[in-house]
Scaffold this motif. Structure first.
Motif, mmCIF file in Angstrom:
data_model
loop_
_atom_site.group_PDB
_atom_site.id
_atom_site.type_symbol
_atom_site.label_atom_id
_atom_site.label_comp_id
_atom_site.label_asym_id
_atom_site.label_seq_id
_atom_site.Cartn_x
_atom_site.Cartn_y
_atom_site.Cartn_z
ATOM 1 N N LYS A 12 40.306 13.819 108.008
ATOM 2 C CA LYS A 12 41.408 14.765 108.305
ATOM 3 C C LYS A 12 41.691 14.783 109.810
ATOM 4 N N ALA A 172 38.795 23.226 94.945
ATOM 5 C CA ALA A 172 37.451 22.734 95.318
ATOM 6 C C ALA A 172 37.452 22.050 96.683
ATOM 7 N N VAL A 234 35.500 12.200 100.068
ATOM 8 C CA VAL A 234 34.645 13.212 100.698
ATOM 9 C C VAL A 234 35.314 13.693 101.983
HETATM 10 C C1 PEP Z 1 39.283 16.080 100.844
HETATM 11 O O1 PEP Z 1 39.801 16.470 101.863
HETATM 12 O O2 PEP Z 1 39.774 15.123 100.225
HETATM 13 C C2 PEP Z 1 38.073 16.762 100.377
HETATM 14 C C3 PEP Z 1 37.630 16.492 99.180
HETATM 15 O O3 PEP Z 1 37.507 17.657 101.236
HETATM 16 P P1 PEP Z 1 36.072 18.404 101.061
HETATM 17 O O4 PEP Z 1 35.072 17.353 100.661
HETATM 18 O O5 PEP Z 1 35.789 18.993 102.410
HETATM 19 O O6 PEP Z 1 36.253 19.419 99.996
#
Ligand code: PEP
Length: 253
Positions: A12, A172, A234
């Protein structure tokens, strides 16, 4: 059917370029050789050149977090698929829920971006997922079916290139709440059956479907045990080299 697992880290809008290079270096050193898992990181655009220098010739491959579907032109601030390819990207995350939520992306714009990625030899990682409100209204599968058919509009089995789907329940992401293994498997199985309906069994069988949403080293194994979960996207845990490496090494106890 064997599907090589993919573990992809979405950084991100985090890290300054020098920190990103350090993180990539640390990942490279800690990971060493990885043969059985495809490892992908998606740093911010500004880091791609330097990180490509750091990971070239290693198992770590690069993804963009977004792209513009146009080839070139008067689109101030935007970045094309061809530009990303020349920066060393092999993948592009498309339609992440944060882009849908904050930047107005729709199933139509996601579809255009997928076509642009494919035309430029980038493998799209296409994100779909329901909000908490939609889940509580029992609309999860309906929402996923609509997002999927919108995203893949115009794609045929004959012209199919590798496309990765990421199921990321919005509730989530970044919340610490992971879908249970059963909840995730239910939607992954549904996505595969939708792919089979529209594109046939051969495509459905080979398409990798990743789970995303607060995946951590202690939740990855249970997820990967599910028959239709082929990896993870992730966020937070991909910013800690140790955690990300543990996730990549999920099968090694
Ligand atoms: C994502 O941004 O695609 C994500 C799954 O974030 P996190 O693992 O922090 O929930």
């Amino acid at each position: 059917m064997f599907r090589k697992p993919v573990i992809a880290g979405n950084w991100k809008m985090n890290t300054l370029p020098f920190e990103g290079v350090e993180l990539a270096r640390s990942l490279r050193e800690k990971l060493g050789e990885v043969a059985n898992v495809e490892v992908v990181i998606a740093p911010p655009f500004t880091h791609l050149h330097a990180i490509n220098e750091e990971v070239k010739g290693t198992p770590i491959r690069l993804a963009a977090q977004n792209l513009n579907a146009k080839d070139s032109g008067a689109y101030t601030g935007e970045i094309s698929a061809a530009m990303l390819l020349t920066m060393g990207c092999d993948f592009a995350i498309i339609g992440h829920s944060e882009r849908r939520q904050y930047f107005g992306e729709t199933d139509d714009s996601v579809n255009e971006k997928i076509l642009a990625a494919l035309a430029n030899q980038l493998t799209p990682i296409v994100c779909v997922g329901e909000t908490l409100e939609e889940r509580e209204a029992n609309k999860t599968l309906e929402v996923i079916a609509t997002q999927l058919s919108g995203a893949l509009k115009g794609l045929t089995a004959e012209g199919w290139k590798d496309i990765i789907v990421a199921y990321e329940p919005v509730w989530a992401i970044g919340t610490g709440k992971t879908a249970s293994n059963e909840q995730a498997q239910e939607v992954h199985g549904f996505i595969r059956s939708e792919l089979e309906k529209s594109l046939g069994k051969a495509i459905a069988d080979k398409t990798r479907i990743l789970y995303g949403g607060s995946v951590k080293p202690d939740s990855i194994c249970g997820l990967m045990d599910q028959p239709d979960i082929d990896g993870a996207l992730v966020g937070g845990a991909s910013l800690k080299a140790e955690d990300f490496v543990k996730i990549v090494n999920f099968g090694k106890g």
